[in-house]
Motif scaffolding. Sequence first.
Motif, mmCIF file in Angstrom:
data_model
loop_
_atom_site.group_PDB
_atom_site.id
_atom_site.type_symbol
_atom_site.label_atom_id
_atom_site.label_comp_id
_atom_site.label_asym_id
_atom_site.label_seq_id
_atom_site.Cartn_x
_atom_site.Cartn_y
_atom_site.Cartn_z
ATOM 1 N N ASP A 195 6.667 8.703 0.716
ATOM 2 C CA ASP A 195 5.366 9.181 1.174
ATOM 3 C C ASP A 195 4.458 9.457 -0.010
ATOM 4 O OD1 ASP A 195 5.403 12.225 0.494
ATOM 5 O OD2 ASP A 195 7.310 11.874 1.498
ATOM 6 N N ALA A 196 3.165 9.588 0.249
ATOM 7 C CA ALA A 196 2.168 9.700 -0.803
ATOM 8 C C ALA A 196 2.279 11.009 -1.577
ATOM 9 C CB ALA A 196 0.770 9.561 -0.199
ATOM 10 N N GLU A 197 2.590 12.091 -0.890
ATOM 11 C CA GLU A 197 2.710 13.375 -1.578
ATOM 12 C C GLU A 197 3.836 13.336 -2.606
ATOM 13 O OE1 GLU A 197 3.383 18.143 -0.560
ATOM 14 O OE2 GLU A 197 3.005 16.692 1.054
ATOM 15 N N ARG A 215 0.015 2.121 3.825
ATOM 16 C CA ARG A 215 0.220 2.978 4.991
ATOM 17 C C ARG A 215 1.575 3.655 4.914
ATOM 18 N NH1 ARG A 215 -2.378 -0.643 9.965
ATOM 19 N NH2 ARG A 215 -4.407 -0.965 8.962
ATOM 20 N N THR A 268 0.363 9.886 8.592
ATOM 21 C CA THR A 268 -0.489 9.221 9.579
ATOM 22 C C THR A 268 -0.371 7.702 9.563
ATOM 23 O OG1 THR A 268 -2.407 9.019 8.094
ATOM 24 C CG2 THR A 268 -2.183 11.087 9.331
ATOM 25 N N GLU A 311 -2.733 6.574 3.258
ATOM 26 C CA GLU A 311 -2.242 7.587 2.313
ATOM 27 C C GLU A 311 -1.892 7.010 0.945
ATOM 28 O OE1 GLU A 311 -1.291 9.265 6.380
ATOM 29 O OE2 GLU A 311 -1.234 7.321 5.387
ATOM 30 N N ARG A 360 -5.034 6.036 -1.091
ATOM 31 C CA ARG A 360 -5.746 7.219 -1.585
ATOM 32 C C ARG A 360 -4.975 7.881 -2.725
ATOM 33 N NH1 ARG A 360 -5.931 11.036 1.968
ATOM 34 N NH2 ARG A 360 -5.010 10.061 3.818
ATOM 35 N N ALA A 361 -3.649 7.859 -2.622
ATOM 36 C CA ALA A 361 -2.826 8.385 -3.719
ATOM 37 C C ALA A 361 -3.008 7.530 -4.974
ATOM 38 C CB ALA A 361 -1.361 8.402 -3.304
#
Length: 214
Positions: free
Chosen positions: A33-35, A54, A58, A62, A65-66
């Motif tokens: 995941d992006a985080e 993606r 969501t 993500e 944007r990361a």
Amino acid sequence: MRVILAEDSTLLREGLVRLLAEEGHEVVAAVGDAEALLEAVRTHQPDVVVTDVRMPPTHTDEGLRAALEIREERPDTGVLVLSQYVETRYAAKLISGDGGRVGYLLKDRVAQVGEFLDALERVAGGGAAFDPEVVRRLVARTSHEDALGRLTARERDVLDKMAQGHTNASIAQLLYVSQSSVEKHANAIFDKLDLPQSAGYSRRVLAVLRYLGS
């Protein structure tokens, strides 16, 4: 090189980890995941990041944007987007900065492993690597049709290859013309599009894409 992978598909993520390890690269983190991607980049400071667009939670944009955040925080880190989707708004922002070290490939259009590895090395080395379909979508999105309309058919061919990250020598081979002809076409393109000329091809590619994506 030191690589971080961000891909929510476990099978693909593990496959890429093994592929890169076999090629002698060090995968310092592989996340879903992006985080986790942003945290891993801050912790491990890799040479290059490979990320999907993606990802959770969501499954929209993500990863992209990361990637933008990574480019802002660590411009010396290469970012290669590997996805099934072209998200034109953020893609244009991603490739509009200076300094090279950026790429965008489509998963279903990477025909050979060598193509992916070559793109990864180009991005990590300060260059650029873009799938032609990504370039086509960005060209279609541009609001500068008047300027593009001033280009000849051959200049458009050269611009397309430039935007994919090819050098003048490579373009000459692909279009069956001399390298000096390519250089003349490139200079004409920059003049017609009011773009600054640069000796570095990756900066030249980004200048063209900054115009197309603005």
